[in-house]
Design a protein around this motif. Structure first.
Motif, PDB file in Angstrom:
ATOM      1  N   ASP A   1      -5.075  -4.295  14.317  1.00  0.00           N
ATOM      2  CA  ASP A   1      -5.121  -5.591  14.980  1.00  0.00           C
ATOM      3  C   ASP A   1      -5.541  -6.718  14.046  1.00  0.00           C
TER       4      ASP A   1
ATOM      5  N   SER B   1      -2.872  -9.856  13.630  1.00  0.00           N
ATOM      6  CA  SER B   1      -2.734 -10.720  14.800  1.00  0.00           C
ATOM      7  C   SER B   1      -4.010 -11.509  15.074  1.00  0.00           C
ATOM      8  N   THR B   2      -5.165 -10.901  14.880  1.00  0.00           N
ATOM      9  CA  THR B   2      -6.421 -11.609  15.115  1.00  0.00           C
ATOM     10  C   THR B   2      -6.637 -12.679  14.059  1.00  0.00           C
TER      11      THR B   2
ATOM     12  N   SER C   1      -4.300 -14.295  12.582  1.00  0.00           N
ATOM     13  CA  SER C   1      -3.377 -15.367  12.955  1.00  0.00           C
ATOM     14  C   SER C   1      -3.951 -16.202  14.085  1.00  0.00           C
ATOM     15  N   HIS C   2      -4.563 -15.533  15.049  1.00  0.00           N
ATOM     16  CA  HIS C   2      -5.189 -16.271  16.150  1.00  0.00           C
ATOM     17  C   HIS C   2      -6.369 -17.099  15.659  1.00  0.00           C
ATOM     18  N   THR C   3      -7.121 -16.562  14.715  1.00  0.00           N
ATOM     19  CA  THR C   3      -8.238 -17.313  14.142  1.00  0.00           C
ATOM     20  C   THR C   3      -7.714 -18.588  13.494  1.00  0.00           C
TER      21      THR C   3
ATOM     22  N   LEU D   1      -4.923 -20.063  14.136  1.00  0.00           N
ATOM     23  CA  LEU D   1      -4.320 -20.919  15.158  1.00  0.00           C
ATOM     24  C   LEU D   1      -5.364 -21.649  15.990  1.00  0.00           C
ATOM     25  N   PHE D   2      -6.407 -20.948  16.391  1.00  0.00           N
ATOM     26  CA  PHE D   2      -7.363 -21.527  17.331  1.00  0.00           C
ATOM     27  C   PHE D   2      -8.600 -22.150  16.686  1.00  0.00           C
TER      28      PHE D   2
END
Length: 129
Positions: A61, A64-65, A67-69, A71-72
């Protein structure tokens, strides 16, 4: 007060990059401020023992995590800093060369202390200190 300090840091990096004839002094200033802000976010997560939100322990994971970090956390920080610090404001600001020289020392000291504190936190949380 904090906004004034952030603008001061942005102007110092802007003037350094402009003096060195960098093609994008404004972008470099925004990037440095974003990087420092994200380091402070990381320090906060280390202090509250929630680094697994940023860096998961599950190897499947991680991408994806991460990438989310990005992104957010990183993108909103970039947008916020760009909204708060305009290129035209930096171009209008002026300081003497003595003030800029002093600002460089303060800025580089601040960056160094930020990294030292991050290293200390990592060592402390891993029981190395």
């Amino acid at each position: 007060m904090y906004m004034r300090l952030i603008r001061y840091m942005a102007f110092i990096t802007f003037s350094i990059n402009k003096k060195n004839k960098t093609n994008t002094p404004y972008l470099n200033s925004i990037a440095l401020l974003t990087f420092l802000f994200c380091i402070h976010i990381l320090q906060f997560f280390i202090l509250i023992n929630k680094t697994e939100l940023l860096f998961p322990s599950d190897k499947n994971d991680r991408i994806s995590t991460f990438s989310h970090t990005a992104l957010f956390i990183v993108i909103p920080v970039i947008i916020l800093i760009r909204l708060l610090i305009k290129k035209s404001e930096l171009e209008k600001m002026s300081m003497t060369s003595e003030e800029i020289k002093k600002g460089k020392i303060v800025l580089f000291t601040y960056i160094g202390l930020t990294f030292l504190f991050l290293i200390f936190l990592i060592w402390y949380k891993n029981g190395l200190i």
